[in-house]
Design a protein around this motif. Sequence first.
Motif, PDB file in Angstrom:
ATOM      1  N   PHE A   1       1.118  -0.632   0.355  1.00  0.00           N
ATOM      2  CA  PHE A   1       0.373   0.373   0.264  1.00  0.00           C
ATOM      3  C   PHE A   1       1.183   1.253   0.139  1.00  0.00           C
ATOM      4  O   PHE A   1       2.314   1.449   0.406  1.00  0.00           O
ATOM      5  CB  PHE A   1      -0.901  -0.276   1.027  1.00  0.00           C
ATOM      6  CG  PHE A   1      -2.009  -1.215   1.400  1.00  0.00           C
ATOM      7  CD1 PHE A   1      -3.025  -0.981   1.115  1.00  0.00           C
ATOM      8  CD2 PHE A   1      -1.884  -1.652   1.806  1.00  0.00           C
ATOM      9  CE1 PHE A   1      -4.300  -1.801   0.994  1.00  0.00           C
ATOM     10  CE2 PHE A   1      -2.587  -3.332   2.248  1.00  0.00           C
ATOM     11  CZ  PHE A   1      -3.744  -3.260   1.119  1.00  0.00           C
ATOM     12  N   SER A   2       0.133   2.421  -0.257  1.00  0.00           N
ATOM     13  CA  SER A   2       1.051   3.886  -0.433  1.00  0.00           C
ATOM     14  C   SER A   2      -0.556   4.287  -0.344  1.00  0.00           C
ATOM     15  O   SER A   2      -1.049   4.590  -1.396  1.00  0.00           O
ATOM     16  CB  SER A   2       1.758   3.987  -1.258  1.00  0.00           C
ATOM     17  OG  SER A   2       2.655   4.956  -1.524  1.00  0.00           O
ATOM     18  N   LEU A   3      -0.091   5.636   0.464  1.00  0.00           N
ATOM     19  CA  LEU A   3      -1.105   7.006   0.725  1.00  0.00           C
ATOM     20  C   LEU A   3      -0.662   7.410  -0.049  1.00  0.00           C
ATOM     21  O   LEU A   3      -1.955   8.551  -0.793  1.00  0.00           O
ATOM     22  CB  LEU A   3      -0.346   6.937   2.279  1.00  0.00           C
ATOM     23  CG  LEU A   3      -0.993   6.752   3.255  1.00  0.00           C
ATOM     24  CD1 LEU A   3      -0.984   7.429   4.800  1.00  0.00           C
ATOM     25  CD2 LEU A   3      -2.435   6.895   2.889  1.00  0.00           C
ATOM     26  N   ASP A   4       0.496   8.017  -0.991  1.00  0.00           N
ATOM     27  CA  ASP A   4       0.460   8.804  -1.514  1.00  0.00           C
ATOM     28  C   ASP A   4       1.122   8.217  -3.223  1.00  0.00           C
ATOM     29  O   ASP A   4       1.708   9.287  -4.006  1.00  0.00           O
ATOM     30  CB  ASP A   4       1.761   9.660  -1.565  1.00  0.00           C
ATOM     31  CG  ASP A   4       2.870   8.597  -1.203  1.00  0.00           C
ATOM     32  OD1 ASP A   4       2.857   7.468  -1.392  1.00  0.00           O
ATOM     33  OD2 ASP A   4       3.576   9.202  -0.665  1.00  0.00           O
ATOM     34  N   GLY A   5       1.110   7.430  -3.519  1.00  0.00           N
ATOM     35  CA  GLY A   5       1.715   6.450  -5.217  1.00  0.00           C
ATOM     36  C   GLY A   5       2.406   6.935  -5.468  1.00  0.00           C
ATOM     37  O   GLY A   5       2.905   6.755  -6.395  1.00  0.00           O
TER      38      GLY A   5
ATOM     39  N   SER B   1      -5.826  -1.781  -2.084  1.00  0.00           N
ATOM     40  CA  SER B   1      -6.212  -0.421  -2.338  1.00  0.00           C
ATOM     41  C   SER B   1      -6.946   0.499  -2.032  1.00  0.00           C
ATOM     42  O   SER B   1      -7.341  -0.173  -0.891  1.00  0.00           O
ATOM     43  CB  SER B   1      -7.902  -0.733  -3.883  1.00  0.00           C
ATOM     44  OG  SER B   1      -9.018   0.424  -3.812  1.00  0.00           O
ATOM     45  N   LEU B   2      -6.311   1.294  -1.370  1.00  0.00           N
ATOM     46  CA  LEU B   2      -7.517   2.352  -0.545  1.00  0.00           C
ATOM     47  C   LEU B   2      -7.629   3.285  -1.104  1.00  0.00           C
ATOM     48  O   LEU B   2      -7.743   4.149  -2.350  1.00  0.00           O
ATOM     49  CB  LEU B   2      -6.118   2.467   0.598  1.00  0.00           C
ATOM     50  CG  LEU B   2      -4.624   3.131   0.533  1.00  0.00           C
ATOM     51  CD1 LEU B   2      -5.021   4.824   0.341  1.00  0.00           C
ATOM     52  CD2 LEU B   2      -3.744   2.634   1.239  1.00  0.00           C
TER      53      LEU B   2
ATOM     54  N   ALA C   1       6.079   4.700   1.425  1.00  0.00           N
ATOM     55  CA  ALA C   1       5.343   5.941   2.384  1.00  0.00           C
ATOM     56  C   ALA C   1       6.925   7.058   2.206  1.00  0.00           C
ATOM     57  O   ALA C   1       8.243   6.645   1.932  1.00  0.00           O
ATOM     58  CB  ALA C   1       5.659   6.112   4.060  1.00  0.00           C
ATOM     59  N   ASN C   2       6.674   8.392   1.497  1.00  0.00           N
ATOM     60  CA  ASN C   2       7.011   9.643   1.364  1.00  0.00           C
ATOM     61  C   ASN C   2       7.562   9.845   2.407  1.00  0.00           C
ATOM     62  O   ASN C   2       6.438  11.043   2.986  1.00  0.00           O
ATOM     63  CB  ASN C   2       7.358   9.846   0.221  1.00  0.00           C
ATOM     64  CG  ASN C   2       7.803  11.381  -0.356  1.00  0.00           C
ATOM     65  OD1 ASN C   2       8.884  10.722   0.085  1.00  0.00           O
ATOM     66  ND2 ASN C   2       7.012  12.300  -1.439  1.00  0.00           N
ATOM     67  N   LEU C   3       8.448  10.148   3.145  1.00  0.00           N
ATOM     68  CA  LEU C   3       8.862  10.837   4.494  1.00  0.00           C
ATOM     69  C   LEU C   3       9.795  12.096   4.316  1.00  0.00           C
ATOM     70  O   LEU C   3       9.449  12.714   5.128  1.00  0.00           O
ATOM     71  CB  LEU C   3       8.937  10.425   6.222  1.00  0.00           C
ATOM     72  CG  LEU C   3       8.496   8.990   5.948  1.00  0.00           C
ATOM     73  CD1 LEU C   3       9.029   8.043   7.083  1.00  0.00           C
ATOM     74  CD2 LEU C   3       6.754   9.326   6.302  1.00  0.00           C
ATOM     75  N   ALA C   4       9.332  12.145   3.474  1.00  0.00           N
ATOM     76  CA  ALA C   4      10.531  13.816   2.765  1.00  0.00           C
ATOM     77  C   ALA C   4      10.052  15.067   3.283  1.00  0.00           C
ATOM     78  O   ALA C   4      10.336  15.707   3.899  1.00  0.00           O
ATOM     79  CB  ALA C   4      10.495  14.187   1.314  1.00  0.00           C
ATOM     80  N   HIS C   5       8.490  15.221   3.562  1.00  0.00           N
ATOM     81  CA  HIS C   5       7.962  16.278   4.097  1.00  0.00           C
ATOM     82  C   HIS C   5       6.707  15.746   5.066  1.00  0.00           C
ATOM     83  O   HIS C   5       5.517  15.481   5.211  1.00  0.00           O
ATOM     84  CB  HIS C   5       6.862  16.918   3.572  1.00  0.00           C
ATOM     85  CG  HIS C   5       7.564  16.846   2.001  1.00  0.00           C
ATOM     86  ND1 HIS C   5       8.539  18.298   1.982  1.00  0.00           N
ATOM     87  CD2 HIS C   5       7.727  17.248   0.645  1.00  0.00           C
ATOM     88  CE1 HIS C   5       9.360  18.387   1.051  1.00  0.00           C
ATOM     89  NE2 HIS C   5       8.746  17.893   0.425  1.00  0.00           N
ATOM     90  N   PRO C   6       7.507  15.372   6.835  1.00  0.00           N
ATOM     91  CA  PRO C   6       6.924  14.404   7.523  1.00  0.00           C
ATOM     92  C   PRO C   6       5.087  14.903   8.370  1.00  0.00           C
ATOM     93  O   PRO C   6       4.438  14.650   8.086  1.00  0.00           O
ATOM     94  CB  PRO C   6       7.491  13.598   8.635  1.00  0.00           C
ATOM     95  CG  PRO C   6       8.392  14.579   8.323  1.00  0.00           C
ATOM     96  CD  PRO C   6       8.758  14.970   6.642  1.00  0.00           C
TER      97      PRO C   6
END
Length: 303
Positions: free
Chosen positions: A12-16, A33-34, A61-66
């Motif tokens: 899964f990924s929230l930000d694609g 899917s979410l 997850a992309n945590l560059a802008h946490p």
Amino acid sequence: MSMPTGNPPLLFSLDGHPLLSSLSEQLGGVVGSLDSRQFPDGETYLKVNTPVAGADCVVVANLAHPNKTFLPLIFLLGTLRDLGANSVGLVAPYLCYMRQDRRFAEGEALTSRLFARILSQHMDWLVTVDPHLHRYHALDEIYSVPSQRVEGAHALADWLRGQQQLLLVGPDAESEQWVAEVAGASGHPYVIGEKHRFGDRQVEVQLPELSPYRGRTAVIIDDVIASGQTILQCLSALKKGGIGRVNCAAVHGIFANRVDVALRQAGLGELATCNTIPHPTNRIDITPLLVPAVTACLPRHKN
């Protein structure tokens, strides 16, 4: 925790995150899917559409802008557990909140430890790429779950190998061991600069004599480009030293205040980063290095 079912992992990924598809394919997994959106008051709505009971789940997850992504991530990790996932692991190619690893002044928040303590409560394992381990020797000093640390130097070396007439450049003494590894694996000579920092955005880089390398293309090597001031100063020093063409390769490209544009305007040629943080400069695929690290964390592998 129940025994693993042998089914493929769900990702899964929230930000694609662009790594989601390639990582799922190479792991033999399935992309889940979410649905996620914000209510008018800014709170997060989240719905996991794929059944996850008994499954091993992997969140990319992309945590560059946490500060704007952390709460939704916690909600996703917690929901997967609530819905009966066998395990929930996190792939955070760029791991944030590693900078503040000590109190430099009385009363400062030790955010690296606080962040790690919170995140550890919501996952079973962690995989990341080149975390900023300055005063820490290992992630398990602050994270209480098993972790795997992938070295981006291998990806940079693979990308540089076969390119001709290069000079690799490390901006400071801290980078020497890392740049030396990339240089040794890719077969190129290297030099190391001396950096003097006068603030968050004010640095000066001095390089050794460059006349033996004139005619080569310099490639500045770094793990993270954040404010970009070190790269800008290193670029300037290389130009003053008679190096005509300068490129840059880094693992993580944060590029605060669109500094990638400033680097181009200052005369930088090719700018290449790993796809740890989504950005147009992503030229180097980190997926092949992530796959064995994730595989080693999945319960089905351990059993």
